[in-house]
Design a protein around this motif. Structure first.
Motif, mmCIF file in Angstrom:
data_model
loop_
_atom_site.group_PDB
_atom_site.id
_atom_site.type_symbol
_atom_site.label_atom_id
_atom_site.label_comp_id
_atom_site.label_asym_id
_atom_site.label_seq_id
_atom_site.Cartn_x
_atom_site.Cartn_y
_atom_site.Cartn_z
ATOM 1 N N SER A 58 0.834 -1.209 0.000
ATOM 2 C CA SER A 58 0.000 0.000 0.000
ATOM 3 C C SER A 58 0.866 1.256 0.000
ATOM 4 O O SER A 58 0.544 2.249 -0.657
ATOM 5 C CB SER A 58 -0.933 -0.001 1.216
ATOM 6 O OG SER A 58 -0.216 0.158 2.430
ATOM 7 N N TYR A 59 1.994 1.195 0.720
ATOM 8 C CA TYR A 59 2.919 2.332 0.769
ATOM 9 C C TYR A 59 3.497 2.619 -0.618
ATOM 10 O O TYR A 59 3.590 3.778 -1.040
ATOM 11 C CB TYR A 59 4.041 2.012 1.756
ATOM 12 C CG TYR A 59 5.032 3.134 1.970
ATOM 13 C CD1 TYR A 59 4.805 4.100 2.945
ATOM 14 C CD2 TYR A 59 6.211 3.209 1.220
ATOM 15 C CE1 TYR A 59 5.726 5.119 3.160
ATOM 16 C CE2 TYR A 59 7.123 4.221 1.429
ATOM 17 C CZ TYR A 59 6.880 5.178 2.395
ATOM 18 O OH TYR A 59 7.787 6.190 2.604
ATOM 19 N N ILE A 62 0.743 4.336 -2.682
ATOM 20 C CA ILE A 62 0.464 5.719 -2.277
ATOM 21 C C ILE A 62 1.608 6.661 -2.651
ATOM 22 O O ILE A 62 1.390 7.816 -3.013
ATOM 23 C CB ILE A 62 0.179 5.776 -0.762
ATOM 24 C CG1 ILE A 62 -1.142 5.062 -0.473
ATOM 25 C CG2 ILE A 62 0.133 7.211 -0.260
ATOM 26 C CD1 ILE A 62 -1.451 4.888 0.992
ATOM 27 N N GLY A 101 -2.560 6.120 12.674
ATOM 28 C CA GLY A 101 -2.734 6.314 11.238
ATOM 29 C C GLY A 101 -3.541 7.549 10.914
ATOM 30 O O GLY A 101 -3.235 8.289 9.961
ATOM 31 N N GLY A 105 -2.345 10.904 8.843
ATOM 32 C CA GLY A 105 -3.076 11.477 7.718
ATOM 33 C C GLY A 105 -3.282 12.978 7.873
ATOM 34 O O GLY A 105 -3.127 13.745 6.909
ATOM 35 N N ALA A 278 1.646 10.010 4.551
ATOM 36 C CA ALA A 278 0.308 9.467 4.299
ATOM 37 C C ALA A 278 0.375 7.960 4.067
ATOM 38 O O ALA A 278 -0.473 7.200 4.555
ATOM 39 C CB ALA A 278 -0.321 10.160 3.093
ATOM 40 N N GLY A 279 1.398 7.516 3.330
ATOM 41 C CA GLY A 279 1.572 6.087 3.087
ATOM 42 C C GLY A 279 1.836 5.327 4.370
ATOM 43 O O GLY A 279 1.289 4.234 4.588
ATOM 44 N N PHE A 282 -1.470 5.213 6.372
ATOM 45 C CA PHE A 282 -2.409 4.214 5.853
ATOM 46 C C PHE A 282 -1.952 2.812 6.244
ATOM 47 O O PHE A 282 -2.774 1.946 6.574
ATOM 48 C CB PHE A 282 -2.521 4.320 4.333
ATOM 49 C CG PHE A 282 -3.531 3.387 3.736
ATOM 50 C CD1 PHE A 282 -4.878 3.715 3.721
ATOM 51 C CD2 PHE A 282 -3.144 2.156 3.210
ATOM 52 C CE1 PHE A 282 -5.824 2.844 3.190
ATOM 53 C CE2 PHE A 282 -4.072 1.281 2.676
ATOM 54 C CZ PHE A 282 -5.422 1.634 2.663
ATOM 55 N N THR A 285 -2.957 2.065 9.801
ATOM 56 C CA THR A 285 -4.380 1.755 9.887
ATOM 57 C C THR A 285 -4.677 0.364 9.341
ATOM 58 O O THR A 285 -5.419 -0.420 9.942
ATOM 59 C CB THR A 285 -5.197 2.804 9.111
ATOM 60 O OG1 THR A 285 -4.903 4.110 9.621
ATOM 61 C CG2 THR A 285 -6.685 2.540 9.238
ATOM 62 N N LEU A 286 -4.085 0.048 8.195
ATOM 63 C CA LEU A 286 -4.311 -1.252 7.569
ATOM 64 C C LEU A 286 -3.850 -2.382 8.476
ATOM 65 O O LEU A 286 -4.550 -3.402 8.630
ATOM 66 C CB LEU A 286 -3.573 -1.309 6.230
ATOM 67 C CG LEU A 286 -3.681 -2.608 5.423
ATOM 68 C CD1 LEU A 286 -5.139 -2.880 5.064
ATOM 69 C CD2 LEU A 286 -2.824 -2.535 4.163
#
Length: 430
Positions: A58-59, A62, A101, A105, A278-279, A282, A285-286
């Motif tokens: 995901s990183y 992003i 997370g 953000g 942001a990455g 996220f 959170t993930l």
């Protein structure tokens, strides 16, 4: 670094054999530390592997495939996760990463809008350095108990044999860190765990029954909110988590600066520090949504990039996919679970000490002048309040304690005491 020395640049794709071998290197680099964190906080190592792989993928998405960074379990969040589990179980512990997370953000949006100088003013080395030291020294008792006892929670179970396992593990890790060269110099934790585990086997304290009974393919024990547990927000946990976010944000900025030098690109400009944060947010959170420990970018993997000069995000992505696959191999999960606590205790003695020392290094690198009373006062107050366990009881549910209180008071002192230097506040974080 000169461009002609690069073996594979950021967006270059390796051939299949290169891809597997180079990705395995990154997997080994992160493996020891990534499985140690869930081991310490009572989470599933298999889920930690899966969450680190998903977080990394995901990183990379992003950050537009422009930052070759691997994300693994964060040591900074160990204390808040342990405290959260003690106060409210897994439903509370999982919220640590989720809340972190969200804060990441918000910070990413502010950096995109206003730049980064405001953040460096809030997080100068004289505040962040001692807070990092508190994180490491605050965990010292945990490491020693794991090293010396059969049961870390029972003082009556001291065992010289088990302590010898911890010491052997510690010495092997130190030797690997000091004297090994090349790729092996960036995986001393993994080498120490393997060496300590081997010694533990020969002295008869390893139980392989779980490995023999485990299936090759097994679904890990994922913790899904509202499916396997009900989230339970406790404000005391949220408050305790805030200073950790301060540290990990500073760590993230430092990693982006170092990585920019390694790959000869200004990542703070393109794709931008806001995307990197942001990455990471996220990813936090993930990881929390599937029951994994909070993640962060790994210095170990940056070291692999510097040594191999292979900067390809495809290689990083390959390591992430391998981590996810390993998380579903039951034999591997059982093998990790069979590692004696004392082995992890031996490694933790060094790692927690390094965390504390890195706080000191941050202040040295940024030339914090301790001949000035203001700096001496700020650092001293943070260290004693943080390690001493001071707290303020706001109400029945909210307690500002230890590291959180130390960070808040340190930040306030930094702003109110005379003599604050602009150059100090905007110094670079390593």
């Amino acid at each position: 670094m000169k461009r002609q020395n690069i073996v594979l640049d950021v967006n270059e794709k390796p051939n299949f054999i290169q891809w597997i071998s180079l990705s395995l290197q990154h997997l080994f680099a992160m493996f020891g530390a990534t499985i140690l964190v869930p081991y310490l906080v009572g989470l599933s190592p298999a889920v930690a592997l899966i969450s680190s792989g998903l977080a990394t993928l995901s990183y990379l998405i992003i950050t537009k495939g422009q930052i070759p960074a691997y994300l693994g379990s964060s040591f900074a969040f160990i204390a808040p996760v342990i405290a959260a589990k003690a106060s409210g179980g897994p439903g509370t512990a999982m919220l640590v990463g989720f809340l972190a997370g969200i804060i990441y953000g918000i910070v990413a949006l502010l950096i995109k809008q206003f730049g980064v100088k405001w953040l460096l003013n809030i997080l100068p080395p004289i505040v962040v350095g001692p807070v990092i030291m508190v994180i490491g020294l605050g965990l010292a008792g945990t490491a020693v108990n794991m090293a010396m006892r059969i049961d870390p929670n029972d003082p009556a179970t001291y065992s010289s044999l088990h302590f010898s396992v911890a010491l052997v593990t510690l010495f092997i890790t130190i030797i690997a860190s000091m004297f090994f060269k090349g790729f092996f110099s960036v995986i001393p934790v993994l080498i120490g765990i393997v060496g300590g585990y081997t010694y533990a086997f020969f002295v008869g304290i390893v139980d392989f029954s779980g490995v023999q009974e485990a299936k090759w393919f097994a679904t890990p024990e994922l913790l899904i909110p509202f499916v396997t547990y009900t989230p339970d927000l406790k404000w005391s946990v949220a408050v305790a988590m805030l200073p950790v976010v301060i540290v990990t944000l500073s760590e993230n900025i430092g990693h982006q600066m170092v990585l920019s030098k390694v790959i000869d690109r200004n990542l703070l400009v393109k794709p931008g520090l806001h995307r990197a944060i942001a990455g990471d947010g996220f990813a936090l959170t993930l990881a929390s949504l599937i029951g994994g420990p909070p993640n962060t970018t790994y210095g170990e993997n940056i070291g692999v990039l510097a040594i191999t000069r292979v900067f390809s995000v495809f290689v990083i992505g390959g390591a992430a996919v391998l981590a996810i696959i390993f998380g579903f191999v039951g034999k591997i999960s059982a093998l990790i679970s069979s590692i004696p606590t004392n082995v992890m205790g031996g490694v933790s003695i060094l790692l927690f000490g390094i965390i504390a020392s890195s706080g000191l290094r941050m202040m040295v690198d940024n030339k914090v002048d301790f001949s000035k009373n203001r700096n001496l006062i700020i650092a001293s107050v943070i260290l004693v309040i943080g390690i001493g366990g001071a707290f303020i009881q706001v109400n029945e549910q909210v307690q500002i304690s230890g590291m959180a209180l130390a960070a808040i008071i340190g930040a306030v002192l930094n702003f109110v005491l005379p003599g604050r230097e602009k150059g100090q506040d905007e110094g670079q974080h390593e």
